[in-house]
Scaffold this active site. Sequence first.
Site, mmCIF file in Angstrom:
data_model
loop_
_atom_site.group_PDB
_atom_site.id
_atom_site.type_symbol
_atom_site.label_atom_id
_atom_site.label_comp_id
_atom_site.label_asym_id
_atom_site.label_seq_id
_atom_site.Cartn_x
_atom_site.Cartn_y
_atom_site.Cartn_z
ATOM 1 N N CYS A 5 0.231 4.144 2.501
ATOM 2 C CA CYS A 5 0.535 3.736 4.064
ATOM 3 C C CYS A 5 1.892 3.940 4.331
ATOM 4 C CB CYS A 5 0.352 2.170 3.973
ATOM 5 S SG CYS A 5 -1.283 1.293 3.797
ATOM 6 N N CYS B 135 0.860 -1.038 -0.161
ATOM 7 C CA CYS B 135 0.172 0.064 -0.038
ATOM 8 C C CYS B 135 0.696 1.359 0.064
ATOM 9 C CB CYS B 135 -1.026 0.021 1.210
ATOM 10 S SG CYS B 135 -1.640 1.511 1.745
#
Length: 106
Positions: free
Chosen positions: A32, A29
């Site tokens: 993230c 991700c």
Amino acid sequence: MTAVTDATFADTVLAADRPVVVDFWADWCPPCVGTSRHLAELAEEFGDRLRVVALDTDANPDTTRAYGVMSLPTMLVFVGGQVAGSIVGARPKNHLRLAFARHLDT
């Protein structure tokens, strides 16, 4: 930031004596990464008033499922063992600061 797992979640988050922000993230991700950096900085700013922990969703599917996390990053704020707030998606650091500050005793 402290890492939590399915096995340590209850003791670290639910039984905490202060608000806890749980950063649900994954290696794959990209947003993230920035969010985790912001959260680490905010953890230092808030000091002992707020705890920030990270949970790898791929390695800890039980907790991820239990709290219905479907998108990453997701940050859940726990107060007294209950979800008191949530933020889904990457946000600027100031937005996160203000959102978390609402959960602190004044």
